[in-house]
Design an enzyme around this catalytic site. Structure first.
Site, PDB file in Angstrom:
ATOM      1  N   CYS A 120       1.020  -1.141   0.039  1.00 42.17           N
ATOM      2  CA  CYS A 120      -0.193   0.064  -0.074  1.00 42.17           C
ATOM      3  C   CYS A 120       0.812   1.414  -0.007  1.00 42.17           C
ATOM      4  O   CYS A 120       0.376   2.353  -0.313  1.00 42.17           O
ATOM      5  CB  CYS A 120      -0.956  -0.133   1.118  1.00 42.17           C
ATOM      6  SG  CYS A 120      -2.154  -1.393   1.275  1.00 42.17           S
ATOM      7  N   HIS A 253      -3.431   7.392   2.293  1.00 41.70           N
ATOM      8  CA  HIS A 253      -3.807   5.997   1.756  1.00 41.70           C
ATOM      9  C   HIS A 253      -5.091   5.811   2.283  1.00 41.70           C
ATOM     10  O   HIS A 253      -5.310   6.171   3.567  1.00 41.70           O
ATOM     11  CB  HIS A 253      -2.599   4.866   2.223  1.00 41.70           C
ATOM     12  CG  HIS A 253      -3.267   3.510   1.990  1.00 41.70           C
ATOM     13  ND1 HIS A 253      -3.734   3.094   0.813  1.00 41.70           N
ATOM     14  CD2 HIS A 253      -3.163   2.371   2.811  1.00 41.70           C
ATOM     15  CE1 HIS A 253      -4.016   1.856   0.896  1.00 41.70           C
ATOM     16  NE2 HIS A 253      -4.035   1.349   2.226  1.00 41.70           N
ATOM     17  N   ASN A 283     -10.204  -0.150   0.018  1.00 42.45           N
ATOM     18  CA  ASN A 283      -8.576  -0.148   0.131  1.00 42.45           C
ATOM     19  C   ASN A 283      -8.345  -0.597  -1.289  1.00 42.45           C
ATOM     20  O   ASN A 283      -8.384  -1.831  -1.210  1.00 42.45           O
ATOM     21  CB  ASN A 283      -8.263  -0.808   1.238  1.00 42.45           C
ATOM     22  CG  ASN A 283      -6.608  -0.777   1.271  1.00 42.45           C
ATOM     23  OD1 ASN A 283      -5.826  -0.506   0.495  1.00 42.45           O
ATOM     24  ND2 ASN A 283      -5.941  -1.218   2.720  1.00 42.45           N
TER      25      ASN A 283
HETATM   26  O1  UT7 Z   1      -3.745  -1.266   3.248  1.00 46.87           O
HETATM   27  C1  UT7 Z   1      -2.837  -1.512   4.352  1.00 46.87           C
HETATM   28  C2  UT7 Z   1      -3.212  -0.983   5.697  1.00 46.87           C
HETATM   29  N1  UT7 Z   1      -4.350  -1.724   6.049  1.00 46.87           N
HETATM   30  C3  UT7 Z   1      -4.881  -1.167   7.107  1.00 46.87           C
HETATM   31  O2  UT7 Z   1      -4.697   0.100   7.661  1.00 46.87           O
HETATM   32  C4  UT7 Z   1      -5.895  -1.664   8.174  1.00 46.87           C
HETATM   33  C5  UT7 Z   1      -5.849  -1.516   9.582  1.00 46.87           C
HETATM   34  N2  UT7 Z   1      -6.778  -2.170  10.270  1.00 46.87           N
HETATM   35  C6  UT7 Z   1      -7.923  -1.835  10.394  1.00 46.87           C
HETATM   36  O3  UT7 Z   1      -8.566  -1.072   9.571  1.00 46.87           O
HETATM   37  C7  UT7 Z   1      -8.984  -2.461  11.362  1.00 46.87           C
HETATM   38  O4  UT7 Z   1      -8.434  -3.097  12.344  1.00 46.87           O
HETATM   39  C8  UT7 Z   1     -10.023  -3.358  10.730  1.00 46.87           C
HETATM   40  C9  UT7 Z   1     -10.975  -2.613  10.109  1.00 46.87           C
HETATM   41  C10 UT7 Z   1      -9.407  -4.300   9.952  1.00 46.87           C
HETATM   42  C11 UT7 Z   1     -10.838  -4.017  11.888  1.00 46.87           C
HETATM   43  O5  UT7 Z   1     -11.358  -3.197  12.773  1.00 46.87           O
HETATM   44  P1  UT7 Z   1     -11.387  -3.450  14.404  1.00 46.87           P
HETATM   45  O6  UT7 Z   1     -12.162  -2.354  14.900  1.00 46.87           O
HETATM   46  O7  UT7 Z   1      -9.818  -3.574  14.671  1.00 46.87           O
HETATM   47  O8  UT7 Z   1     -12.106  -4.595  14.733  1.00 46.87           O
HETATM   48  P2  UT7 Z   1     -11.445  -6.010  15.169  1.00 46.87           P
HETATM   49  O9  UT7 Z   1     -10.579  -6.882  14.309  1.00 46.87           O
HETATM   50  O10 UT7 Z   1     -11.283  -5.736  16.513  1.00 46.87           O
HETATM   51  O11 UT7 Z   1     -13.024  -6.946  15.443  1.00 46.87           O
HETATM   52  C12 UT7 Z   1     -14.096  -6.424  16.169  1.00 46.87           C
HETATM   53  C13 UT7 Z   1     -15.010  -7.378  15.943  1.00 46.87           C
HETATM   54  C14 UT7 Z   1     -14.683  -8.982  16.099  1.00 46.87           C
HETATM   55  O12 UT7 Z   1     -15.794  -9.449  16.913  1.00 46.87           O
HETATM   56  P3  UT7 Z   1     -15.632 -10.012  18.276  1.00 46.87           P
HETATM   57  O13 UT7 Z   1     -14.339 -10.888  18.446  1.00 46.87           O
HETATM   58  O14 UT7 Z   1     -15.293  -8.685  19.241  1.00 46.87           O
HETATM   59  O15 UT7 Z   1     -16.875 -10.723  18.595  1.00 46.87           O
HETATM   60  C15 UT7 Z   1     -14.541  -9.338  14.743  1.00 46.87           C
HETATM   61  O16 UT7 Z   1     -14.996 -10.936  14.517  1.00 46.87           O
HETATM   62  O17 UT7 Z   1     -15.681  -7.355  14.557  1.00 46.87           O
HETATM   63  C16 UT7 Z   1     -15.903  -8.726  14.174  1.00 46.87           C
HETATM   64  N3  UT7 Z   1     -15.616  -8.367  12.601  1.00 46.87           N
HETATM   65  C17 UT7 Z   1     -16.983  -8.360  11.734  1.00 46.87           C
HETATM   66  N4  UT7 Z   1     -18.095  -8.219  11.985  1.00 46.87           N
HETATM   67  C18 UT7 Z   1     -18.746  -8.142  11.085  1.00 46.87           C
HETATM   68  C19 UT7 Z   1     -14.502  -8.317  11.995  1.00 46.87           C
HETATM   69  N5  UT7 Z   1     -14.875  -8.084  10.773  1.00 46.87           N
HETATM   70  C20 UT7 Z   1     -16.367  -7.966  10.459  1.00 46.87           C
HETATM   71  C21 UT7 Z   1     -17.089  -7.921   9.279  1.00 46.87           C
HETATM   72  N6  UT7 Z   1     -18.503  -7.733   9.688  1.00 46.87           N
HETATM   73  N7  UT7 Z   1     -16.696  -7.938   8.137  1.00 46.87           N
END
Ligand code: UT7
Length: 326
Positions: A120, A253, A283
């Site tokens: 990225c 980005h 993204n």
């Molecule tokens: O391009 C390169 C750079 N990449 C990035 O910058 C990405 C950086 N990371 C992020 O943008 C975020 O960490 C994410 C968008 C990937 C995830 O967001 P988060 O707020 O960190 O969520 P999380 O991973 O802590 O997940 C929270 C909850 C989990 O459920 P539990 O364990 O709390 O019950 C996940 O299973 O959200 C759940 N979850 C979803 N629920 C519905 C994860 N993905 C989804 C989904 N739909 N698509």
């Protein structure tokens, strides 16, 4: 003849026609027994839609569209281009480079061409290299392109990643100039974080060994991203003798609106000085910054003379920024 500066003289972009809203993704995933929702995707990322290529369309095809637009905007003919750098993690082939395939499609021959692989951050890396080559005088007009088909790397059984990415391309013409354009660049990497964002498969003996689909530890990436993006922004500003108050537009980005908000907050920039396309593009990895730049230009947000902070972060772990007087 050497010129002291390199400037961006034209921008272009391309999005494949197939647009999938979050609701479309909800239905696609439901058919596989995977649950997600528009509300989760919007709240956690700001993404509302993304574009996916059709079968048979490759990174070089999208790059060609974006480059033709950028050359038209710059008033440059293909025959004047003397360097092509393609930033991509989704090349058409293992080799030759996507840049070589693009060169043929554009009807150009003879000039150096190569790909840059910094995921990225790829466009920031490519722009940094192009700027240096223009400034030393070996190049007068360069095409710098970010183009990605991330849809082909997604695991649609993994809701934590498959809703985040999209396909597209963005390009700029960088040319030698007597007046300042690109003011400062800053690129970095830390290879100890390769595992937090990767596609670990590889080709061997006619087979793909290991998993060829994208894996990401989202929280680890998020935490690293918010720290390094502030650092690199401050580094380019300092190198250029400018401050955050001089920035007319931050063009980051486009991975997550919360990362962009965090960087803007740290630099004390209001969000109305940030070009945001993550809502419509998702993204698109190396394509996201030039896509957002071209969107800003074509919507009339970004104007000639504006000071732009371009910045990116991604797999590797890589990060960097470029400060531009546009
Ligand atoms: O391009 C390169 C750079 N990449 C990035 O910058 C990405 C950086 N990371 C992020 O943008 C975020 O960490 C994410 C968008 C990937 C995830 O967001 P988060 O707020 O960190 O969520 P999380 O991973 O802590 O997940 C929270 C909850 C989990 O459920 P539990 O364990 O709390 O019950 C996940 O299973 O959200 C759940 N979850 C979803 N629920 C519905 C994860 N993905 C989804 C989904 N739909 N698509």
């Amino acid at each position: 003849m050497t010129s002291p500066y390199a400037r961006i003289s034209g921008t272009g972009s391309y999005l494949p026609p197939l647009r999938l809203t979050n609701e479309d993704m909800v239905q696609r995933l439901a058919a596989r027994g995977v649950e997600t929702s528009d509300q989760w995707i919007v709240e956690r990322t700001g993404i509302r839609a993304r574009h996916f290529v059709a079968e048979g369309v490759f990174a070089s095809d999208m790059a060609e569209h974006a480059c033709r637009q950028a050359m038209a905007a710059a008033g440059a003919e293909p025959g004047e281009i003397d360097l092509i750098i393609v930033a991509t993690s989704t090349p058409d082939m293992v080799f030759p480079s996507t840049a070589a395939i693009l060169q043929r499609k554009l009807g150009i021959a003879g000039c150096p061409v190569f790909d840059v692989q910094a995921v990225c951050s790829g466009f920031i890396y490519a722009l940094t290299v192009a700027e240096a080559m223009v400034r030393v005088g070996s190049v007068r007009k360069a095409l710098v392109v970010g183009t990605e088909v991330f849809s082909r790397l997604l695991n649609f059984d993994d809701r934590t990643t498959c809703v985040l990415f999209g396909d597209g391309a963005g390009a700029v013409v960088v040319e030698a100039s007597e007046t300042p354009g690109i003011l400062a660049t800053d690129i970095h990497a830390d290879g100890k974080y390769t595992d937090i964002l990767c596609v670990p498969g590889h080709v061997s003996g006619g087979q793909i060994l290991g998993d060829p689909l994208l894996k990401m530890d989202g929280q680890a990436v998020f935490k690293l991203a918010v720290g390094v993006l502030e650092d690199t922004a401050r580094a380019t500003l300092e190198k250029a003798g400018r401050t955050a108050a001089d920035i007319d537009w931050m063009i980051p980005h486009q991975a997550n609106i919360r990362i962009m908000q965090s960087t803007a907050r740290k630099l004390k920039l209001p969000m109305d000085k940030v070009v945001v396309t993550v809502d419509q593009h998702g993204n698109t990895s190396a394509a996201s910054i030039p896509l957002a730049l071209d969107h800003g230009v074509r919507t009339g947000q970004v104007k000639r003379g504006d000071t732009l902070l371009l910045e990116g972060v991604g797999g590797g772990f890589t990060w960097g920024s470029v400060l531009v007087d546009f």
